[in-house]
Design a protein around this motif. Sequence first.
Motif, PDB file in Angstrom:
ATOM      1  N   UNK A 267     125.302  27.226 -31.866  1.00 32.54           N
ATOM      2  CA  UNK A 267     124.544  27.955 -32.662  1.00 32.54           C
ATOM      3  C   UNK A 267     125.215  29.689 -32.690  1.00 32.54           C
ATOM      4  N   UNK A 268     125.242  29.688 -31.316  1.00 32.56           N
ATOM      5  CA  UNK A 268     125.531  31.319 -30.851  1.00 32.56           C
ATOM      6  C   UNK A 268     127.034  31.603 -31.552  1.00 32.56           C
ATOM      7  N   UNK A 269     128.128  30.551 -31.109  1.00 29.30           N
ATOM      8  CA  UNK A 269     129.296  30.777 -31.458  1.00 29.30           C
ATOM      9  C   UNK A 269     129.749  30.714 -33.184  1.00 29.30           C
ATOM     10  N   UNK A 270     128.714  29.927 -33.621  1.00 27.70           N
ATOM     11  CA  UNK A 270     128.933  29.995 -35.151  1.00 27.70           C
ATOM     12  C   UNK A 270     128.515  31.099 -35.816  1.00 27.70           C
ATOM     13  N   UNK A 271     127.512  31.673 -35.337  1.00 27.70           N
ATOM     14  CA  UNK A 271     127.107  33.300 -35.864  1.00 27.70           C
ATOM     15  C   UNK A 271     128.310  34.053 -35.615  1.00 27.70           C
ATOM     16  N   UNK A 272     129.078  34.020 -34.557  1.00 27.32           N
ATOM     17  CA  UNK A 272     130.004  35.212 -34.611  1.00 27.32           C
ATOM     18  C   UNK A 272     131.155  34.734 -35.233  1.00 27.32           C
TER      19      UNK A 272
END
Length: 275
Positions: free
Chosen positions: A205-210
């Motif tokens: 979730x966090x990596x996909x945002x970036x």
Amino acid sequence: MEWILLLLLGLFAAILGSIMGLGGGIIIVPALMVLSGYTAILSGITPQVAVGTSLLVMIFTGLSSTLAYIKQKKVDIKSGLIFFAGSGPGALFGVWLNKDIEVNAFLIFFGIFIIIVSFILMIRKHIKPIKLAKKGGIRRTYENDLGETIEYGYQPVVGIGIGFVVGMCSGLFGIGGGSLMVPAMILLFAFPPHMAVATSMFLVFLSAIVSSISHISLGNVDWLYAAALIPGAWAGGQIGAVINRRLKSDTVVNLLRIFLIIIGIRLIYQGITGM
């Protein structure tokens, strides 16, 4: 008919991705590339658009799965944030690598990568975890559904380093990175499998945002494709978390390994022959 196919693709990819902590991109990206040769609406899709669109969809898959796993108290948020310290910059580097890659080279390298992932999943049960958390490292405990207390741990610098590689693969291939992070957490850090999967989805979730923000700025997202994929991805993230809790993962892992090998061979063939 094609839009229904995309909806079902998002659902199927998210269910498998959530069960295994892979994010679903490892299914969405090759599926979009393969379907581009057989459906009118996906014709001419580039690797960059496939990756960028997949990463945007994975924000919703990751968030949906993470919320479900948090309710099950299986997400190690602290460890996820430590890994993200590496995966965030890695994701930006992966996006930079992705922008100029040729279609055929992309298909070949991605196919090889998928086969490697299937091999990692095959041997993960036969390798004893490596204890990397010595003095100065992080040690944590987890009580499973049987009431057993399991200890796991890692050195933060090692976790951040692996996170960077995972983030790079996420930005480059649009896969979320869980296909590497889950085996790494289980094999290297002795994470309980269910917690590894849940924490991986938080990291996805966090990596996909970036990664998706970077791809959006480069114009690598097709919003219509994403709109068709996201509803299925959200529902699939919830369903996958429920299945993960109730189902032993061995059968799913075996099926997924076979599925990944078939996709990997298909993509390598397409990259070499152009067909």
